[in-house]
Design a protein around this motif. Structure first.
Motif, PDB file in Angstrom:
ATOM      1  N   THR A   1      18.533   2.038 -52.486  1.00 20.00           N
ATOM      2  CA  THR A   1      19.504   2.792 -51.361  1.00 20.00           C
ATOM      3  C   THR A   1      19.810   4.170 -51.617  1.00 20.00           C
ATOM      4  OG1 THR A   1      21.257   1.992 -52.534  1.00 20.00           O
ATOM      5  CG2 THR A   1      20.370   0.343 -50.985  1.00 20.00           C
ATOM      6  N   GLY A   2      20.007   4.582 -52.837  1.00 19.18           N
ATOM      7  CA  GLY A   2      20.160   5.962 -52.929  1.00 19.18           C
ATOM      8  C   GLY A   2      19.047   6.748 -52.360  1.00 19.18           C
ATOM      9  N   ALA A   3      17.950   6.538 -52.654  1.00 17.35           N
ATOM     10  CA  ALA A   3      16.646   7.222 -51.935  1.00 17.35           C
ATOM     11  C   ALA A   3      16.486   7.158 -50.521  1.00 17.35           C
ATOM     12  CB  ALA A   3      15.308   6.686 -52.645  1.00 17.35           C
ATOM     13  N   LEU A   4      16.823   5.827 -50.158  1.00 23.19           N
ATOM     14  CA  LEU A   4      16.877   5.646 -48.536  1.00 23.19           C
ATOM     15  C   LEU A   4      17.863   6.361 -47.822  1.00 23.19           C
ATOM     16  CD1 LEU A   4      15.898   4.063 -46.000  1.00 23.19           C
ATOM     17  CD2 LEU A   4      17.308   2.166 -46.644  1.00 23.19           C
ATOM     18  N   ARG A   5      19.238   6.447 -48.537  1.00 21.94           N
ATOM     19  CA  ARG A   5      20.307   7.161 -47.723  1.00 21.94           C
ATOM     20  C   ARG A   5      19.973   8.804 -47.735  1.00 21.94           C
ATOM     21  NH1 ARG A   5      23.368   6.298 -51.526  1.00 21.94           N
ATOM     22  NH2 ARG A   5      24.165   4.629 -50.571  1.00 21.94           N
ATOM     23  N   ALA A   6      19.062   9.158 -48.692  1.00 27.77           N
ATOM     24  CA  ALA A   6      18.646  10.611 -48.737  1.00 27.77           C
ATOM     25  C   ALA A   6      17.714  10.921 -47.687  1.00 27.77           C
ATOM     26  CB  ALA A   6      18.063  10.869 -50.292  1.00 27.77           C
ATOM     27  N   HIS A   7      16.732   9.864 -47.334  1.00 28.71           N
ATOM     28  CA  HIS A   7      15.807  10.051 -46.321  1.00 28.71           C
ATOM     29  C   HIS A   7      16.259  10.052 -45.013  1.00 28.71           C
ATOM     30  CE1 HIS A   7      12.028   9.493 -44.272  1.00 28.71           C
ATOM     31  NE2 HIS A   7      12.452   8.453 -43.679  1.00 28.71           N
ATOM     32  N   LEU A   8      17.276   9.017 -44.920  1.00 29.56           N
ATOM     33  CA  LEU A   8      18.030   8.968 -43.378  1.00 29.56           C
ATOM     34  C   LEU A   8      18.610  10.412 -43.151  1.00 29.56           C
ATOM     35  CD1 LEU A   8      19.870   5.515 -44.204  1.00 29.56           C
ATOM     36  CD2 LEU A   8      17.816   5.961 -42.596  1.00 29.56           C
ATOM     37  N   ILE A   9      19.423  10.927 -44.133  1.00 29.74           N
ATOM     38  CA  ILE A   9      20.081  12.276 -43.625  1.00 29.74           C
ATOM     39  C   ILE A   9      18.904  13.345 -43.566  1.00 29.74           C
ATOM     40  CG2 ILE A   9      21.550  13.991 -44.568  1.00 29.74           C
ATOM     41  CD1 ILE A   9      23.033  11.680 -46.086  1.00 29.74           C
ATOM     42  N   GLU A  10      18.006  13.247 -44.422  1.00 27.50           N
ATOM     43  CA  GLU A  10      17.052  14.491 -44.268  1.00 27.50           C
ATOM     44  C   GLU A  10      16.234  14.337 -43.235  1.00 27.50           C
ATOM     45  OE1 GLU A  10      13.119  16.225 -47.085  1.00 27.50           O
ATOM     46  OE2 GLU A  10      14.379  14.409 -47.542  1.00 27.50           O
ATOM     47  N   ALA A  11      15.679  13.175 -42.629  1.00 23.89           N
ATOM     48  CA  ALA A  11      14.942  13.131 -41.547  1.00 23.89           C
ATOM     49  C   ALA A  11      15.696  13.336 -40.349  1.00 23.89           C
ATOM     50  CB  ALA A  11      14.356  11.796 -41.375  1.00 23.89           C
ATOM     51  N   GLY A  12      17.137  12.934 -40.258  1.00 23.79           N
ATOM     52  CA  GLY A  12      17.999  13.192 -39.006  1.00 23.79           C
ATOM     53  C   GLY A  12      18.035  11.872 -38.637  1.00 23.79           C
ATOM     54  N   LEU A  13      17.752  10.598 -39.150  1.00 20.73           N
ATOM     55  CA  LEU A  13      17.784   9.329 -38.724  1.00 20.73           C
ATOM     56  C   LEU A  13      19.323   8.958 -38.811  1.00 20.73           C
ATOM     57  CD1 LEU A  13      14.911   7.844 -40.391  1.00 20.73           C
ATOM     58  CD2 LEU A  13      15.227   7.455 -38.026  1.00 20.73           C
ATOM     59  N   ALA A  14      20.125   9.304 -39.626  1.00 10.92           N
ATOM     60  CA  ALA A  14      21.597   9.254 -39.613  1.00 10.92           C
ATOM     61  C   ALA A  14      22.256  10.317 -40.066  1.00 10.92           C
ATOM     62  CB  ALA A  14      21.726   8.027 -40.509  1.00 10.92           C
ATOM     63  N   GLY A  15      23.456  10.591 -40.463  1.00 12.25           N
ATOM     64  CA  GLY A  15      24.253  11.835 -40.856  1.00 12.25           C
ATOM     65  C   GLY A  15      24.158  12.592 -39.548  1.00 12.25           C
ATOM     66  N   THR A  16      24.101  13.786 -39.401  1.00 13.22           N
ATOM     67  CA  THR A  16      24.017  14.633 -38.142  1.00 13.22           C
ATOM     68  C   THR A  16      22.656  14.241 -37.610  1.00 13.22           C
ATOM     69  OG1 THR A  16      25.651  16.283 -39.028  1.00 13.22           O
ATOM     70  CG2 THR A  16      24.301  16.912 -36.934  1.00 13.22           C
ATOM     71  N   ILE A  17      22.766  13.727 -36.187  1.00 10.92           N
ATOM     72  CA  ILE A  17      21.624  13.365 -35.353  1.00 10.92           C
ATOM     73  C   ILE A  17      21.422  14.355 -34.339  1.00 10.92           C
ATOM     74  CG2 ILE A  17      21.728  11.085 -36.253  1.00 10.92           C
ATOM     75  CD1 ILE A  17      22.850  10.560 -33.461  1.00 10.92           C
ATOM     76  N   ALA A  18      20.419  14.390 -33.678  1.00 11.44           N
ATOM     77  CA  ALA A  18      19.982  15.180 -32.420  1.00 11.44           C
ATOM     78  C   ALA A  18      20.865  14.874 -31.197  1.00 11.44           C
ATOM     79  CB  ALA A  18      18.566  15.182 -32.315  1.00 11.44           C
ATOM     80  N   THR A  19      21.206  13.471 -31.268  1.00  8.77           N
ATOM     81  CA  THR A  19      21.965  13.016 -29.993  1.00  8.77           C
ATOM     82  C   THR A  19      23.346  13.707 -29.862  1.00  8.77           C
ATOM     83  OG1 THR A  19      20.977  10.773 -30.408  1.00  8.77           O
ATOM     84  CG2 THR A  19      22.931  10.922 -28.661  1.00  8.77           C
ATOM     85  N   THR A  20      23.555  14.238 -28.463  1.00 11.09           N
ATOM     86  CA  THR A  20      24.790  15.101 -28.454  1.00 11.09           C
ATOM     87  C   THR A  20      25.857  14.212 -28.237  1.00 11.09           C
ATOM     88  OG1 THR A  20      24.375  15.406 -26.004  1.00 11.09           O
ATOM     89  CG2 THR A  20      23.308  17.046 -27.382  1.00 11.09           C
ATOM     90  N   ARG A  21      27.153  14.716 -28.570  1.00  7.23           N
ATOM     91  CA  ARG A  21      28.277  13.959 -28.376  1.00  7.23           C
ATOM     92  C   ARG A  21      28.382  13.968 -26.655  1.00  7.23           C
ATOM     93  NH1 ARG A  21      32.104  10.637 -30.608  1.00  7.23           N
ATOM     94  NH2 ARG A  21      34.011  11.030 -29.831  1.00  7.23           N
ATOM     95  N   GLU A  22      28.176  14.957 -25.706  1.00  9.53           N
ATOM     96  CA  GLU A  22      28.282  14.712 -24.319  1.00  9.53           C
ATOM     97  C   GLU A  22      27.379  13.603 -24.127  1.00  9.53           C
ATOM     98  OE1 GLU A  22      28.785  19.242 -25.401  1.00  9.53           O
ATOM     99  OE2 GLU A  22      27.706  17.416 -26.198  1.00  9.53           O
ATOM    100  N   GLN A  23      26.048  13.548 -24.547  1.00  9.03           N
ATOM    101  CA  GLN A  23      25.384  12.387 -24.081  1.00  9.03           C
ATOM    102  C   GLN A  23      25.840  11.212 -24.476  1.00  9.03           C
ATOM    103  OE1 GLN A  23      21.383  12.688 -25.545  1.00  9.03           O
ATOM    104  NE2 GLN A  23      20.688  10.815 -24.746  1.00  9.03           N
ATOM    105  N   SER A  24      26.430  10.986 -25.293  1.00  7.63           N
ATOM    106  CA  SER A  24      26.887   9.644 -26.019  1.00  7.63           C
ATOM    107  C   SER A  24      27.909   9.406 -25.071  1.00  7.63           C
ATOM    108  CB  SER A  24      27.170   9.757 -27.510  1.00  7.63           C
ATOM    109  OG  SER A  24      26.158   9.852 -28.158  1.00  7.63           O
ATOM    110  N   LEU A  25      29.147  10.191 -25.064  1.00  9.10           N
ATOM    111  CA  LEU A  25      30.325   9.935 -24.313  1.00  9.10           C
ATOM    112  C   LEU A  25      29.945   9.735 -22.737  1.00  9.10           C
ATOM    113  CD1 LEU A  25      32.862  12.566 -25.427  1.00  9.10           C
ATOM    114  CD2 LEU A  25      32.223  10.226 -26.155  1.00  9.10           C
ATOM    115  N   ARG A  26      28.949  10.285 -22.248  1.00  8.96           N
ATOM    116  CA  ARG A  26      28.286   9.888 -20.777  1.00  8.96           C
ATOM    117  C   ARG A  26      27.915   8.495 -20.951  1.00  8.96           C
ATOM    118  NH1 ARG A  26      23.508   9.698 -18.512  1.00  8.96           N
ATOM    119  NH2 ARG A  26      23.460  10.142 -16.173  1.00  8.96           N
TER     120      ARG A  26
END
Length: 270
Positions: free
Chosen positions: A4-29
């Protein structure tokens, strides 16, 4: 085995989780569209609850880890990697249960350029342990509403995974696989399976309209969903979907490979 530690690091590094490319404006819309019962946001789901904008925002905060503060209206959205990992565990447990019972499965994606490989590996693994991987309505034409008007698409299967194509195009998913959130493909597939007297799936695995459309019809469904697609999470909250994994659904295809390995290992299918 990926921990899980390596998976968590990968999620964040790849942009799968953590800060992602989806914008807040898009989500709220999209949350507002869902609350207004716009079919583009419902993805084939007919919610039982009222689901106001505030309800949707709070649910997405619990399920994905996005900010539940309505005053937070701009910037890039976030997904909590701990929620992603927890949901992947639930997803893998449902895959393991289907494998143990040798259930017929149906897999389909509306994002073939990004997510097809994730599902194809699961299809191979499930087939190898005796789960029939269904391909109903192969070659059927489906008229789907797009931003350019109604367009005819063709239902195709590549390594057991359903996707929609432009008519006359065949080959790898990147060669004509089209993006769609419509529930019409899964409805077409399930109708063909029912009318032909063949097996109905005991589990549907996919995203967008594939899982929401199946769950709405009472078929167990699990899948992946981005922070701007509330329908699968509402479906899960109402008991229509069994597991929904929050993640960015538009990163590079190769970045989903560690998630596939994690799921297969947990499900004892590696």
């Amino acid at each position: 085995m990926l921990g899980t530690g390596a998976l968590r690091a990968h999620l964040i590094e790849a942009g799968l989780a953590g800060t992602i490319a989806t914008t807040r404006e898009q989500s709220l819309r999209r949350y507002r569209l869902f609350a207004a019962r716009d079919p583009r946001a419902l993805l084939g789901l007919d919610p039982e609850g009222a689901w106001s904008y505030g309800d949707v925002l709070r649910l997405m905060g619990r399920k994905c880890g996005v900010s539940a503060d309505p005053a937070h209206t701009s910037g890039l959205d976030v997904i909590d990697p701990e929620r992603t990992i927890g949901a992947l565990d639930a997803f893998a447990d449902r895959v393991a249960a289907a494998a143990g019972r040798r259930l017929p499965v149906l897999l389909g994606t509306g994002h073939p350029h990004r997510l097809w490989e994730f599902y194809a590996v699961l299809a191979d693994a499930l087939s190898s342990v005796g789960c029939p991987v269904l391909t109903p309505a192969h070659g059927h034409r489906v008229d789907i509403a797009t931003r350019f008007g109604v367009r005819t698409r063709v239902l195709d299967y590549v390594r057991g995974v359903a996707l929609m194509r432009e008519p006359g195009v065949r080959g790898a998913p990147a060669e004509g696989g089209v993006h769609t959130h419509s529930p019409l493909p899964v409805r077409t597939a399930l109708e063909a399976a029912a009318t032909s007297g063949g097996s109905l799936p005991g589990l549907v695995i996919g995203d967008h309209g594939w899982v929401c459309g199946a769950g709405q019809l009472g078929i167990e469904a699990i899948g992946l969903a981005d922070a701007d697609d509330p329908a699968p999470f509402v479906g899960e909250a109402e008991g229509r979907l069994s597991a929904v994994v929050p993640l960015d659904d538009a990163v590079r295809s190769v970045d989903y490979r560690p998630l596939t390995r994690y799921v297969l290992n947990r499900a004892s299918l590696s």
